[in-house]
Design an enzyme around this catalytic site. Structure first.
Site, short mmCIF file in Angstrom:
data_model
loop_
_atom_site.label_atom_id
_atom_site.label_comp_id
_atom_site.label_asym_id
_atom_site.label_seq_id
_atom_site.Cartn_x
_atom_site.Cartn_y
_atom_site.Cartn_z
N ASP A 423 68.91 17.91 -13.04
CA ASP A 423 68.33 19.52 -13.07
C ASP A 423 68.07 20.22 -12.27
O ASP A 423 68.01 19.62 -10.67
CB ASP A 423 67.34 19.84 -13.89
CG ASP A 423 67.66 21.14 -14.62
OD1 ASP A 423 68.21 21.84 -14.04
OD2 ASP A 423 66.35 21.32 -15.21
N ASP A 515 71.86 27.32 -17.64
CA ASP A 515 71.38 28.32 -17.41
C ASP A 515 71.50 29.49 -18.43
O ASP A 515 71.20 30.32 -18.04
CB ASP A 515 69.74 28.04 -17.04
CG ASP A 515 69.03 27.05 -16.30
OD1 ASP A 515 69.18 25.70 -17.01
OD2 ASP A 515 68.32 26.84 -16.36
#
Ligand code: NAG
Ligand code: NAG
Ligand code: NAG
Ligand code: NAG
Ligand code: NAG
Ligand code: NAG
Ligand code: NAG
Ligand code: NAG
Ligand code: NAG
Ligand code: NAG
Length: 746
Positions: A423, A515
């Site tokens: 991430d 996201d």
């Protein structure tokens, strides 16, 4: 990856061209008639060599030759096709550009000409010999009369690095595909300007596919820009010591499978994924502790819902950069992964961030050994997050990759958590425009791109696009080392990365679209993003089903207890059945909270929706053999998994070119998934029927398209409106369903 070029020692060589993989030589292939052309054009030098099949690699520099440590993302030698051995510095012909030259490799011809009509040999042009013997100009250096040189250089700083702008001619009707991923709802990027800077949800990558049947690969790790004007395509490198690019052609216009084979032979061929990874992947922000994960596994077990992998998100560590689960919340990770496996058969994945806070257990060791990135003018922090200033580990430093992997191995891998979520991997900062501890209320974002970070390999401007790639490489090397397997062989694990670069598909790594917000518009935009990823060569791609985070201006966004979000979630989740990887994730809101964070399980969206969601999970497993066949073909030849309509129907259906040129929803939100499934996800609320454009297939069957849910067959070349109640995603198949489900499709 670091190719030693020794370009400084340019001596005319007589080394021969070698074929790197003779099995795939196309019939009647025109063997390259030169090992290379060295063009000394006054202050600059160009080296042009045949590369792969139907390709040329061009390297250019002003004044001083490159150091030899320049970063390349190309297999050298390529997996298939011809190259000089070594490709570093060989050439057959040296010229100062006073006379015109021509080189041929397969069906691609490189010529040098004058700028305009005048004689000379310093302007490059690339043409293809078509199957009928005619010749088509693909592109040449853009040189209107008395204008800026199409290869132009500047020295803005104190060092030897220069910036470069290279311009190529284009035509208004040319279409441009690939370019990594943006959030712009465009499959055809013509007219678009794309900054080569990574942000969360943006992975601009200079693998450019042209509708004229060639690809252009700007093989450089730095930041810059791509511009696709009507008459000119321009690539800009902010700072570099070498310009390095490849032009590679398909044998004819419209042959995208061969073109992807050519591209992937140069940039990356994907291994095959583990079978289990093709199932359903369960994730949310966030399962907080060991008990919660074990209860989750028990819930899947009791409900008899298959699950391939359970994912632990961020903040599971005591400090950023520990690369270990916080023992207060996860007392026995090995026992946990055993319980999960025992109950469900599922694998586990854990998130890691590249960021290291001062209070991390690893901070001192990393800093002492020079394994952290810094800012340009000192050891400064590169970002801050949740009250901690951080520095990112330096993925470009091999020793830092080993350090990271040792932590992951000891704390996760050996405890049965063998898959890693890379991430915040974008590089520079943490992937968003810099904001300090919630100051976005006052400063939306500082008016600079990313901090000009210093790495072992160079600066953010110079090599920043390497960062996520090298981060994927860290995990790949680590797992390959412990399992004793070679890169390219079947994967025993997967990583999930928010970013990537040229050739990232060579790793066992899935890229997801980042996201995203939980609203309908964002769902629609993701489809085009996936189709651009496919053309870039990234077959392993996915999304957060339901979107990642609420849109604060939409009252229901992300709230699992509202009818509005439930409907969006079901539509988004059903689409992921027909993506390379089926995965849910997100930060949810709720009226009824049963855990530390709101739920995001298949049974969290209301009694009426649970059977629909579970039905799609079961359908995913029924597609297992088809998926395996499709992934295997991607592994063998680079054949795209998600297939924008131009790939299969550009030649059989005259309407496809116009629809794609205009980025019509019929081409930005529809695609073929593997060779047999046409998918058109519903991207609007409250829909009961849905318009789908069915392409002309060019086959003999007058009604080749079968609607999955009714078995009604349709002719191609028309828009049909099909029933699309919330439980049905519009999907059509070609050929028999039995053949499809058996995987017998190639
Ligand atoms: C290579 O082939 C091209 C096309 O046939 C020809 O124009 C060119 O002169 C040849 N070059 C060399 C170096 O033989
Ligand atoms: C040869 O092929 C090219 C490219 O497909 C096409 O544009 C051209 O019209 C063809 N020429 C002839 C004479 O068929
Ligand atoms: C796994 O299940 C078996 C029986 O189903 C049980 O004997 C064993 O203790 C379980 N192991 C773990 C780690 O839960
Ligand atoms: C910030 O960190 C604290 C622990 O220091 C944690 O309790 C909190 O949940 C974190 N905030 C976010 C938004 O994750
Ligand atoms: C994996 O092994 C190779 C060969 O020993 C080594 O060069 C590399 O640093 C190792 N990588 C990691 C991440 O451990
Ligand atoms: C295309 O789809 C988007 C949703 O993704 C929608 O907002 C837009 O209205 C559609 N355009 C047309 C012309 O249907
Ligand atoms: C673990 O998480 C669950 C669910 O959020 C919560 O009820 C429980 O108190 C937590 N346990 C610990 C030890 O934190
Ligand atoms: C969808 O339908 C619901 C209930 O029928 C209604 O409340 C809502 O406004 C509709 N949404 C849109 C965007 O039309
Ligand atoms: C169409 O049918 C003919 C005769 O049956 C056959 O020769 C041909 O290969 C078929 N074409 C396609 C595209 O299936
Ligand atoms: C459609 O055909 C398949 C077999 O190809 C069958 O399994 C399915 O039940 C049929 N569906 C309907 C609605 O008839």
């Amino acid at each position: 990856m670091f190719t030693l070029l020794t370009l400084g020692l340019l001596a005319q060589a007589t080394l021969t061209l070698a074929l790197t993989n003779s099995n795939s030589t196309p019939p009647n292939y025109f063997y390259p008639n030169s090992t290379g052309l060295r063009l000394q054009h006054g202050l600059e030098t160009l080296l042009i060599q045949p590369f792969g099949y139907d390709g040329f690699r061009v390297r250019a520099w002003p004044f001083r030759p490159p150091s030899g440590n320049e970063i390349s993302f190309l297999y050298d030698p390529p997996l298939e096709g011809y190259t000089t051995v070594p490709s570093g510095n060989t050439y057959t012909t040296a010229t100062t550009g006073t006379t015109s030259q021509a080189l041929r490799n397969g069906n691609l011809i490189l010529r040098t000409t004058g700028w305009g009509g005048e004689p000379g040999g310093y302007r490059l042009s690339f043409s293809r010999i078509n199957p009928n013997g005619s010749e088509t100009l693909l592109t040449n250096e853009y040189a209107p009369l008395k204008s800026l040189n199409p290869r132009s250089y500047q020295y803005p700083g104190p060092g030897a690095e220069f910036s470069a702008e290279f311009s190529f001619s284009a035509t208004p009707d040319e279409q441009i595909y690939g370019t990594g991923t943006q959030q712009d709802h465009m499959v055809n990027k013509k007219g678009q300007v794309i900054d080569l800077i990574n942000f969360n949800t943006h992975i601009p990558t200079p693998v450019v596919v042209s509708s004229k049947g060639y690809a252009f690969i700007w093989n450089m790790p730095g930041e810059g820009r791509m511009e696709f004007g009507p008459l000119r395509t321009r690539f800009t490198a902010k700072t570099t010591t070498l310009v390095d690019y490849v032009v590679v052609a398909a044998p004819e216009e419209g042959d995208y499978d061969t073109l992807q084979q050519r591209i992937s032979a140069l940039t990356g061929r994907a291994p095959t994924p583990p079978d289990w990874a093709l199932g359903y992947i369960q994730s949310k922000l966030r399962y907080e502790n060991q008990t919660e994960v074990e209860l989750l596994a028990r819930a899947f077990h009791e409900r008899e819902i298959p699950v391939a992998m359970i994912v632990i998100d961020y903040q599971s560590w005591a400090a950023q950069g520990n690369w270990a689960l916080d023992p207060r919340l996860w007392p026995d990770p090995a026992a946990m992964s055993a319980v999960v496996r025992n109950l469900t058969g599922a694998e586990m994945m854990a998130s890691l961030w590249p960021s290291v806070a001062d209070n991390s257990d690893n901070y001192a060791a990393l800093q002492a050994n020079g394994l952290l990135s810094a800012t340009r003018d000192g050891p400064g922090t590169t970002d801050s997050w949740n009250g901690s200033y951080i520095r990112n580990y330096d993925s470009t430093n091999p020793a830092a990759r080993v350090f990271l992997w040792e932590m992951l191995r000891e704390n996760y891998y050996e405890n049965g958590i063998k898959n890693f979520w890379i991430d915040q991997a974008d590089g520079g900062a943490l992937g968003e425009a810099y904001e300090n501890n919630g100051q976005s209320t006052y400063i939306e974002s500082v008016p600079f791109a990313l901090p000009n970070v210093l790495y072992a390999a160079g600066t953010q401007l110079g090599v920043g696009k390497l960062y996520p790639w090298a981060h994927q490489q860290a995990i790949e090397e680590g797992v390959r080392n412990v399992t004793g397997t070679e890169e390219g062989s079947a994967c025993e694990y997967v990583s999930l990365s928010r970013s990537g670069f040229i050739g990232s598909q060579r790793f066992c790594s899935v890229i997801w679209s980042g996201d995203t917000t939980s609203v309908w518009e964002t769902l629609g935009v993701q489809v085009a993003s996936g189709l651009s990823a496919a053309a870039t060569g990234w077959g392993w791609w996915t999304v957060d089903a339901g979107g990642f985070q609420a849109d604060p201006t939409v009252w229901w966004s992300g709230n699992i207890d509202t009818a509005e979000f439930r409907q969006l979630y079901v539509r988004w989740l059903q689409w992921t059945t027909f993506l390379p990887f089926m995965r849910t994730h997100g930060s949810r809101a709720c009226y009824v909270q049963s855990a530390y964070t709101c739920a995001n399980e298949p049974w969290s969206y209301g009694e009426e929706n649970t059977p629909i969601i579970v039905g799609y999970i079961h359908l995913r497993y029924r597609l297992g053999r088809y998926l395996k066949a499709v992934f295997n073909q991607f592994h063998l030849t680079g054949r795209s998994i998600m297939r924008p309509l131009y790939m299969d129907f550009g030649k059989t259906d005259p309407k496809i070119a116009g629809l794609t040129a205009a980025n019509s929803n019929f081409t930005t939100q529809q695609y073929l998934f593997g060779p047999r499934l046409l998918v058109s996800p519903v991207t609007l609320p409250n829909v009961t029927e849905w318009p789908v454009y069915l392409p002309l297939t060019g086959g003999n069957d007058t009604k080749p398209w079968t609607y999955w849910w009714t078995n009604v067959t349709y002719a191609g070349g028309q828009v049909v409106k099909v029933p699309a109640p919330v439980e049905h995603i519009p999907v059509f198949h070609l050929g028999s369903r039995e053949a499809l489900l058996s995987g017998d499709v190639f």
